[in-house]
Write a protein that holds these residues in place. Structure first.
Motif, PDB file in Angstrom:
ATOM      1  N   ALA A 284      -3.745   4.823   3.746  1.00 63.92           N
ATOM      2  CA  ALA A 284      -3.314   5.058   5.014  1.00 63.92           C
ATOM      3  C   ALA A 284      -2.146   4.164   5.113  1.00 63.92           C
ATOM      4  N   VAL A 285      -2.402   2.694   4.924  1.00 62.87           N
ATOM      5  CA  VAL A 285      -1.201   1.821   5.130  1.00 62.87           C
ATOM      6  C   VAL A 285      -0.030   2.240   4.058  1.00 62.87           C
ATOM      7  N   ALA A 286      -0.274   2.515   3.171  1.00 62.91           N
ATOM      8  CA  ALA A 286       1.094   2.999   2.195  1.00 62.91           C
ATOM      9  C   ALA A 286       1.522   4.251   2.939  1.00 62.91           C
ATOM     10  N   LEU A 287       0.929   5.012   3.393  1.00 65.69           N
ATOM     11  CA  LEU A 287       1.376   6.418   3.920  1.00 65.69           C
ATOM     12  C   LEU A 287       2.468   6.065   5.017  1.00 65.69           C
ATOM     13  N   ILE A 288       2.211   5.304   5.987  1.00 63.01           N
ATOM     14  CA  ILE A 288       2.837   4.939   7.210  1.00 63.01           C
ATOM     15  C   ILE A 288       3.986   4.221   6.739  1.00 63.01           C
ATOM     16  N   SER A 289       3.849   3.122   5.718  1.00 63.51           N
ATOM     17  CA  SER A 289       4.875   2.379   5.370  1.00 63.51           C
ATOM     18  C   SER A 289       5.971   3.280   4.659  1.00 63.51           C
ATOM     19  N   LYS A 290       5.745   4.297   3.970  1.00 65.97           N
ATOM     20  CA  LYS A 290       6.782   5.194   3.226  1.00 65.97           C
ATOM     21  C   LYS A 290       7.248   6.004   4.385  1.00 65.97           C
ATOM     22  N   TYR A 291       6.534   6.515   5.069  1.00 64.53           N
ATOM     23  CA  TYR A 291       6.976   7.655   6.170  1.00 64.53           C
ATOM     24  C   TYR A 291       6.700   6.896   7.674  1.00 64.53           C
ATOM     25  N   PRO A 292       7.558   5.933   8.180  1.00 67.73           N
ATOM     26  CA  PRO A 292       7.200   5.414   9.349  1.00 67.73           C
ATOM     27  C   PRO A 292       7.034   6.446  10.431  1.00 67.73           C
ATOM     28  N   CYS A 293       7.890   7.358  10.376  1.00 63.18           N
ATOM     29  CA  CYS A 293       7.658   8.496  11.470  1.00 63.18           C
ATOM     30  C   CYS A 293       6.238   8.922  11.569  1.00 63.18           C
ATOM     31  N   LEU A 294       5.421   8.801  10.639  1.00 63.19           N
ATOM     32  CA  LEU A 294       4.060   9.361  10.987  1.00 63.19           C
ATOM     33  C   LEU A 294       3.111   8.149  11.583  1.00 63.19           C
TER      34      LEU A 294
END
Length: 503
Positions: free
Chosen positions: A190-200
Motif C-alpha cells: 500500500a505504501v509503495a502504491l501511493i508512492s508511485k501514484y500520489p494521486c491515489l
C-alpha cells in the motif's frame, strides 16, 4: 605439483583449499571444489592475475593458474526463473530478480524447466515493493492524474475499472513471492502504491488505509479462487476453524519457505509421480547410487513429497521408508534449496565463521575449536540447555539409551577410553530425529547442525519448545530467513552487544 588455493565463495565467505596436485582441466578443478567445499550449483572461476596487479581474469585453461598458490573467485551462474508471461507482466521491474541475488550463496543446480515451472525463485520480500505496470489506459490516466496532483493536491476519482486493474496486477505479482504475505508486507504494498501514484493517496489517516483493506480482501478472494482451481498451497488450508476440529492449524509458510507446498509439474499427477517415487526408491537402494538420476527424480517428485510431509505430517520412519533419498547428505542440501532457495551449507558456514568469536570466546580459547564451541555454546548463550541438543555416548554404550526421548539432536559417539582423557576423541557424529538416528558419519559440529536444520525444513518439523530460541537464532540470525527474531533472542543479543568489549 601441490597447490594452495584461497577460494572466494561469496562476499561473506572465503575458504582455504590444499590440493596435492593440480587438476588436469578447469572442469576437473570445479568438480574438486564442489566436493571439497560441498557446493551446489553451476559456476565459473576467475583468478587474480599477478601479471595485471591481481585483476580478475576468467580461468579458461588450467595452465593459467599461478604456481604454488592462487586466489580464485567463484562466479555463480544464476538464470532467470521468470517465464515469458511473467516477464511481460512485470515489465522493467528488477526488484524481484535482485531480491534473491543480494543474499550470498543462494544458488543450487538449476532444475529442469519441467520441474522448475511450478516453483518460486524469489527468496526475499522486495523492499520497496515493485508495483507492476498496469494496463496501458490505466497507466495514462494515472500519469495525468499525478501531474494534476502535483499542482492541486487533489486525487483522482478511482473508478471500478482502475481499482480492479491495480488490485489484480498487485495480487498476481505478490503470489509469485508468497501466497500468504504477512501484515507488514501487505502494508509495504500500500505504501509503495501511493508512492508511485500520489494521486491515489487518501485524504484521511496515513493515506492508504482504504487501499490496505482492499488489498487484503483481494488476496483473500484470490486464494479462494485458487483453492477452487486446485492450488496445493492454499488447498491444504481449505478447512475452516469453525468445523469443530480444535486441533486444526493453518499450514502456512512460517520459517521463510518460498516453496512450501507447490503444485505438480505440468503433465504430471499423483499417479505419475507415485510411479516416479517408486523408481526413486529402487535407485536409492542400489549399491552404486547414480547421484544425477537421484537428483532428477527428487526434483520431479518434490511437489508430491511436500504434499505428504506438510498435509499428512507422517512420522519420520514413514518418510524414511517412502523417501530414503531425502536422508542422503546431498539431498538434504538440495531439498533445503528447493524449499527456501538458499544454499544450506554455504550460508550456514559463513554465519558460523562470522559469529564464532562472539559465542566461542566464552567457551573456548583454542582457535581451531571455536566454530565447534560457538554452536555448542549457543544454547547456553540463549539460556537454554545444550544437553537438549547435543548428546554423547561411548562406543560400547547402547545407542537406544542415549537417543531415548530425543526429538531432535546431535549425537557424539566417543571412543571407549574417553572417560580417562580430558579431550575425548569423537568417533562419529550422528543426527537424531524422533528417537531415531537418521544420518551418520558427519565431519564436524557445524556441518551436523546445518544438516539437522535442513532436515527440520525437509520434514516440516516444528522447533522443540525447549530449544526454540536456539533454532530461532539459527533461522533468523545465521540463515537470515523468515520473520524477525523473537523478542527473547533480540533481548539476549542486545545484552551481549552491550557487555561485549567489541560491542
Amino acid at each position: 605439483m601441490a597447490l594452495l588455493l584461497r577460494v572466494v565463495v561469496s562476499a561473506d565467505e572465503a575458504r582455504r583449499v590444499h590440493l596435492s596436485q593440480v587438476p588436469e582441466s578447469v572442469d576437473a578443478l570445479i568438480d574438486v571444489l564442489k566436493e571439497k567445499l560441498q557446493l551446489q550449483g553451476d559456476f565459473t572461476l576467475q583468478f587474480e592475475d599477478p601479471d595485471f596487479a591481481n585483476a580478475l581474469c576468467t580461468l579458461s585453461d588450467i595452465s593459467e593458474i599461478p604456481r604454488d598458490r592462487a586466489v580464485l573467485h567463484i562466479k555463480w551462474k544464476i538464470a532467470s526463473q521468470l517465464d515469458n508471461s511473467d516477464s511481460q507482466s512485470l515489465g522493467s521491474i528488477s526488484s524481484l530478480d535482485t531480491a534473491s541475488l543480494n543474499s550470498p550463496v543462494h544458488t543450487s543446480t538449476n532444475p529442469s524447466p519441467t520441474t522448475s515451472s511450478n516453483l518460486r525463485s524469489t527468496s526475499v520480500w522486495p523492499s520497496p515493493f515493485p508495483i507492476p505496470p498496469l494496463s496501458h489506459d490505466v497507466e495514462l490516466k494515472l500519469r495525468k492524474a499525478n501531474e494534476a496532483y502535483e499542482k492541486t493536491k487533489i486525487g483522482i476519482d478511482v473508478t471500478r475499472d482502475i481499482k480492479t486493474d491495480i488490485l489484480d496486477k498487485i495480487t498476481q505479482v505478490t503470489f509469485n513471492i508468497t501466497a500468504y504475505p504477512r501484515p507488514h508486507e501487505v502494508e509495504s504494498i500500500a505504501v509503495a502504491l501511493i508512492s508511485k501514484y500520489p494521486c491515489l493517496k487518501e485524504n484521511d489517516g496515513n493515506g492508504y488505509e482504504g487501499w490496505l483493506t482492499s488489498i487484503k480482501n483481494r488476496f483473500s478472494n484470490f486464494r479462494a479462487k485458487l483453492r477452487v482451481a486446485g492450488c496445493s498451497e492454499v488447498s491444504i488450508n481449505s478447512k475452516s476453524k469453525g468445523d469443530g476440529d480444535m486441533t486444526y492449524t493453518l499450514k502456512r509458510v512460517k520459517r521463510g519457505e518460498i516453496n512450501h507446498c507447490p503444485n505438480h509439474p505440468n503433465e504430471h499427477d499423483d499417479a505419475s509421480l507415485e510411479e516416479q517415487r517408486m523408481l526413486l526408491v529402487e535407485a536409492s537402494k542400489k549399491a552404486r547410487v547414480d547421484d544425477s538420476l537421484i537428483r532428477v527424480k527428487m526434483d520431479l517428485t518434490f511437489s508430491l513429497r511436500r504434499r505428504e510431509v506438510v498435509e499428512e505430517q507422517p512420522m519420520v520412519m514413514v518418510i524414511q521408508n517412502r523417501w530414503p533419498a531425502l536422508f542422503f547428505k546431498e539431498q538434504i542440501v538440495e531439498e533445503f534449496f528447493r524449499i527456501t532457495n538458499k544454499n544450506l551449507l554455504g550460508t550456514f558456514r559463513a554465519a558460523v565463521e562470522k559469529y564464532r568469536n562472539s559465542f566461542g570466546s566464552t567457551t573456548s580459547n583454542i582457535i581451531r575449536h571455536r566454530q565447534d564451541a560457538a554452536l555448542r555454546g549457543l544454547p547456553i548463550f540463549l539460556r537454554e540447555e545444550p544437553g537438549k541438543l547435543f548428546k554423547q555416548c561411548l562406543e560400547t554404550d547402547p545407542h537406544d539409551v542415549a537417543i531415548k526421548g530425543v526429538a531432535v539432536g546431535v549425537l557424539y559417539v566417543l571412543e571407549d577410553c574417553a572417560v580417562e582423557t580430558s579431550s575425548p576423541k569423537v568417533q562419529n557424529i550422528s543426527l537424531i530425529v524422533e528417537e531415531s538416528v537418521v544420518l551418520q558419519d558427519i565431519a564436524d559440529t557445524p556441518t551436523a547442525v546445518a544438516y539437522l536444520f535442513g532436515l527440520l525444513y525437509a520434514l516440516n518439523i516444528s522447533y522443540p519448545d525447549d530449544l526454540k530460541y536456539t533454532f530461532d537464532t539459527l533461522q533468523s540470525v545465521f540463515m537470515e530467513m523468515g520473520p524477525k527474531c523473537t523478542n527473547e533472542v533480540i533481548r539476549v543479543f542486545f545484552e551481549f552487544s552491550c557487555s561485549s568489549p567489541s560491542g
